[in-house]
Motif scaffolding. Structure first.
Motif, PDB file in Angstrom:
ATOM      1  N   CYS A 203     113.267  46.291 -16.738  1.00  0.00           N
ATOM      2  CA  CYS A 203     113.919  45.030 -16.408  1.00  0.00           C
ATOM      3  C   CYS A 203     113.599  44.131 -17.402  1.00  0.00           C
ATOM      4  N   ARG A 204     112.246  43.964 -17.752  1.00  0.00           N
ATOM      5  CA  ARG A 204     111.682  43.237 -18.727  1.00  0.00           C
ATOM      6  C   ARG A 204     112.069  43.235 -19.971  1.00  0.00           C
ATOM      7  N   LYS A 205     111.910  44.996 -20.449  1.00  0.00           N
ATOM      8  CA  LYS A 205     112.198  45.312 -21.785  1.00  0.00           C
ATOM      9  C   LYS A 205     113.568  45.206 -22.153  1.00  0.00           C
ATOM     10  N   VAL A 206     114.630  45.073 -21.123  1.00  0.00           N
ATOM     11  CA  VAL A 206     116.037  44.863 -21.373  1.00  0.00           C
ATOM     12  C   VAL A 206     115.975  43.424 -21.426  1.00  0.00           C
ATOM     13  N   ALA A 207     115.437  42.775 -20.582  1.00  0.00           N
ATOM     14  CA  ALA A 207     115.848  41.254 -20.865  1.00  0.00           C
ATOM     15  C   ALA A 207     115.075  40.556 -22.260  1.00  0.00           C
ATOM     16  N   GLU A 208     114.167  41.220 -22.602  1.00  0.00           N
ATOM     17  CA  GLU A 208     113.632  40.722 -23.753  1.00  0.00           C
ATOM     18  C   GLU A 208     114.017  40.968 -25.064  1.00  0.00           C
ATOM     19  N   GLU A 255     116.943  58.740  -3.686  1.00  0.00           N
ATOM     20  CA  GLU A 255     117.883  58.628  -4.779  1.00  0.00           C
ATOM     21  C   GLU A 255     117.163  58.921  -5.946  1.00  0.00           C
ATOM     22  N   LEU A 256     117.060  60.025  -6.504  1.00  0.00           N
ATOM     23  CA  LEU A 256     116.031  60.405  -7.721  1.00  0.00           C
ATOM     24  C   LEU A 256     116.712  59.948  -8.818  1.00  0.00           C
ATOM     25  N   ILE A 257     116.222  59.303  -9.702  1.00  0.00           N
ATOM     26  CA  ILE A 257     116.895  58.907 -11.154  1.00  0.00           C
ATOM     27  C   ILE A 257     115.857  59.346 -12.297  1.00  0.00           C
ATOM     28  N   SER A 258     116.074  59.645 -13.516  1.00  0.00           N
ATOM     29  CA  SER A 258     115.302  59.764 -14.612  1.00  0.00           C
ATOM     30  C   SER A 258     114.907  58.363 -15.042  1.00  0.00           C
ATOM     31  N   ILE A 259     113.989  58.255 -15.739  1.00  0.00           N
ATOM     32  CA  ILE A 259     113.373  56.871 -16.398  1.00  0.00           C
ATOM     33  C   ILE A 259     114.532  56.520 -17.303  1.00  0.00           C
ATOM     34  N   ASN A 260     115.015  57.547 -18.148  1.00  0.00           N
ATOM     35  CA  ASN A 260     116.000  57.296 -19.249  1.00  0.00           C
ATOM     36  C   ASN A 260     117.265  56.592 -18.472  1.00  0.00           C
ATOM     37  N   ASN A 261     117.763  56.987 -17.320  1.00  0.00           N
ATOM     38  CA  ASN A 261     118.905  56.441 -16.706  1.00  0.00           C
ATOM     39  C   ASN A 261     118.589  55.292 -15.871  1.00  0.00           C
ATOM     40  N   LEU A 262     117.224  54.983 -15.587  1.00  0.00           N
ATOM     41  CA  LEU A 262     116.752  53.684 -14.837  1.00  0.00           C
ATOM     42  C   LEU A 262     117.061  52.610 -16.057  1.00  0.00           C
ATOM     43  N   ALA A 263     116.350  53.008 -17.068  1.00  0.00           N
ATOM     44  CA  ALA A 263     116.557  52.100 -18.398  1.00  0.00           C
ATOM     45  C   ALA A 263     118.165  51.666 -18.494  1.00  0.00           C
ATOM     46  N   ARG A 264     118.924  52.583 -18.237  1.00  0.00           N
ATOM     47  CA  ARG A 264     120.414  52.542 -18.509  1.00  0.00           C
ATOM     48  C   ARG A 264     120.941  51.625 -17.756  1.00  0.00           C
ATOM     49  N   MET A 265     120.661  51.891 -16.564  1.00  0.00           N
ATOM     50  CA  MET A 265     121.187  51.022 -15.349  1.00  0.00           C
ATOM     51  C   MET A 265     120.644  49.559 -15.789  1.00  0.00           C
ATOM     52  N   ALA A 266     119.328  49.322 -16.056  1.00  0.00           N
ATOM     53  CA  ALA A 266     119.004  47.691 -16.355  1.00  0.00           C
ATOM     54  C   ALA A 266     119.886  47.474 -17.446  1.00  0.00           C
ATOM     55  N   VAL A 313     119.101  42.567  -7.993  1.00  0.00           N
ATOM     56  CA  VAL A 313     118.300  41.475  -7.599  1.00  0.00           C
ATOM     57  C   VAL A 313     116.930  41.148  -8.637  1.00  0.00           C
ATOM     58  N   THR A 314     116.377  42.280  -8.641  1.00  0.00           N
ATOM     59  CA  THR A 314     115.308  42.320  -9.380  1.00  0.00           C
ATOM     60  C   THR A 314     115.412  42.140 -11.175  1.00  0.00           C
ATOM     61  N   TYR A 315     116.331  42.423 -11.641  1.00  0.00           N
ATOM     62  CA  TYR A 315     116.872  42.267 -12.983  1.00  0.00           C
ATOM     63  C   TYR A 315     116.968  40.450 -13.335  1.00  0.00           C
ATOM     64  N   LYS A 316     117.804  40.116 -12.232  1.00  0.00           N
ATOM     65  CA  LYS A 316     117.904  38.646 -12.353  1.00  0.00           C
ATOM     66  C   LYS A 316     116.847  38.003 -12.186  1.00  0.00           C
ATOM     67  N   TRP A 317     115.928  38.153 -11.517  1.00  0.00           N
ATOM     68  CA  TRP A 317     114.443  37.370 -11.318  1.00  0.00           C
ATOM     69  C   TRP A 317     113.838  37.677 -12.541  1.00  0.00           C
ATOM     70  N   ILE A 318     113.820  39.093 -13.129  1.00  0.00           N
ATOM     71  CA  ILE A 318     112.672  39.235 -14.266  1.00  0.00           C
ATOM     72  C   ILE A 318     113.380  38.295 -15.269  1.00  0.00           C
ATOM     73  N   ALA A 319     114.668  38.517 -15.529  1.00  0.00           N
ATOM     74  CA  ALA A 319     115.372  38.022 -16.718  1.00  0.00           C
ATOM     75  C   ALA A 319     115.116  36.526 -16.693  1.00  0.00           C
ATOM     76  N   GLU A 320     114.994  35.779 -15.525  1.00  0.00           N
ATOM     77  CA  GLU A 320     114.521  34.089 -15.472  1.00  0.00           C
ATOM     78  C   GLU A 320     113.078  34.005 -15.659  1.00  0.00           C
ATOM     79  N   GLN A 321     112.107  35.076 -15.518  1.00  0.00           N
ATOM     80  CA  GLN A 321     110.916  34.862 -15.816  1.00  0.00           C
ATOM     81  C   GLN A 321     110.717  35.024 -17.255  1.00  0.00           C
ATOM     82  N   VAL A 322     111.429  35.926 -18.044  1.00  0.00           N
ATOM     83  CA  VAL A 322     111.504  36.001 -19.378  1.00  0.00           C
ATOM     84  C   VAL A 322     111.848  34.846 -20.261  1.00  0.00           C
TER      85      VAL A 322
END
Ligand code: NAD
Length: 326
Positions: A203-208, A255-266, A313-322
């Motif tokens: 979330c942070r990397k994508v927000a930044e 709910e299994l996910i790869s880290i690549n797909n987690l990044a794509r989700m963000a 929810v998490t992305y919204k909060w982290i984007a606010e922190q960034v």
């Protein structure tokens, strides 16, 4: 303090899960004392009484249970961090010493003062490395813990402490409940600085990163995990504490996910199109998932919140922190 309130002691109250747990217990009508070596970084503690103290020091542990007869203890304090802290090997001795000392102290004080109900937070990191070498992990069952072979000293300490609390149960009748958390995430948790977990890091990397830019991921990104949203973790903790089941039991998502797909989700939550650059870094096991058969069998419950909903929810909060930091 009104005497008809149940009294809970939360160790690690300045941390991510402990902070949320104080709020949850307050919402349920408890009187709560939180203890931590530091204040909560992102919000004021919901605890009625927040004690700053080092739980490696037995005098501190004695003092926090000396003036109140607690009904419940939630022991979440530990020296922990993301892969960047645990898997480099540089912190092994400190991690083992700090967390084991906290657990030795608190088990003893809980027993001495007769706290009836004890919760201990163990981890999926106790499972043997040898059964997590494939990306499509079928789900770790509680019985897979032995023969033991965790991939980190953090995991070995958790296994030791599980056994110690169970020994207190057998020898002194202490009522313990042990959960093995699998990657808990959500707002008000560490999101930068090297100790953050993958969902927060993505979330942070994508927000930044501005549209069209590039983010870095450790390894090939095909390593898989499951991530459990904090509210479901709290539901699991509370249900376990209300039950007569000792555990250890998984509290995790399947709910299994790869880290690549987690990044794509963000990225899709943020509405950004970014490219991924794979770099070398500490990785942990190749694939890890939670088998939730036992928790369903014992508590008639399993977590249901979808990863995407928790990530929104998490992305919204982290984007606010960034944004605030910029
Ligand atoms: P966290 O690091 O946010 O919280 C742990 C808290 O313990 C911190 O606030 C820290 O300051 C406190 N602490 C450390 N040393 C202390 C000391 N000497 N005295 C007093 N307090 C001290 O971590 P979290 O994510 O909230 O995890 C809570 C518990 O759950 C930990 O025991 C952790 O090992 C376990 N766990 C968490 C996860 C997860 O995904 N978050 C997964 C598996 C297990």
């Amino acid at each position: 303090m009104e005497d008809n309130h149940k009294k809970a002691l939360v160790c690690g109250a300045g941390g991510f899960i402990g902070g949320h747990l104080c709020q949850r217990l307050k919402d349920e009508g408890y009187w709560v004392r939180g203890v931590d070596i530091k204040e909560h970084e992102y919000r004021k503690s919901a605890a009625d009484d927040f004690v700053l103290g080092d739980l490696r020091d037995q005098r501190v542990c004695k003092k926090i249970v000396s003036d109140i007869q607690f009904d419940e203890l939630y022991q979440l304090a530990a020296d922990m961090g993301g892969a960047g802290y645990i898997f480099t090997g540089e912190h092994d001795a400190v991690v083992m010493h700090n967390s084991a000392t906290i657990n030795l102290n608190m088990a003893e004080e809980a027993n001495r003062t007769g706290i009836k109900n004890i919760f201990y937070s163990s981890s999926a990191c106790i499972y043997p490395e040898a059964i997590q070498l494939e990306c499509d992990n079928p789900g770790l069952k509680e019985s897979d813990a032995y023969p033991a072979g965790p991939d980190s000293e953090y995991g070995w300490e958790k296994l030791f402490s599980e056994r110690m609390y169970l020994a207190y149960h057998r020898n002194f009748g202490m009522e313990v409940h042990i959960a093995r958390f699998h990657n808990i995430f959500g707002p008000y948790g560490t999101w930068d600085g090297g100790r953050e977990k993958a969902p927060a890091a993505m979330c942070r990397k994508v927000a930044e990163t501005p549209e069209g830019g590039e983010i870095e991921i450790w390894g090939d990104g095909e390593q898989t995990r499951t991530f459990l949203y904090i509210d479901e973790c709290l539901n699991g903790i509370r249900r376990l504490m209300e039950s007569d089941f000792l555990g250890p039991v998984n509290i995790g998502s399947d709910e299994l996910i790869s880290i690549n797909n987690l990044a794509r989700m963000a990225m899709s939550i943020a509405g950004k199109n970014l490219s991924i650059k794979h770099i070398s870094g500490p990785l942990g096991v190749r694939g890890r998932s939670s088998d939730n058969t036992l928790i369903e069998e014992k508590l008639g419950w399993r977590p249901a919140t979808k990863l995407l909903d928790g990530m929104r929810v998490t992305y919204k909060w982290i984007a606010e922190q960034v944004k605030k930091r910029a």
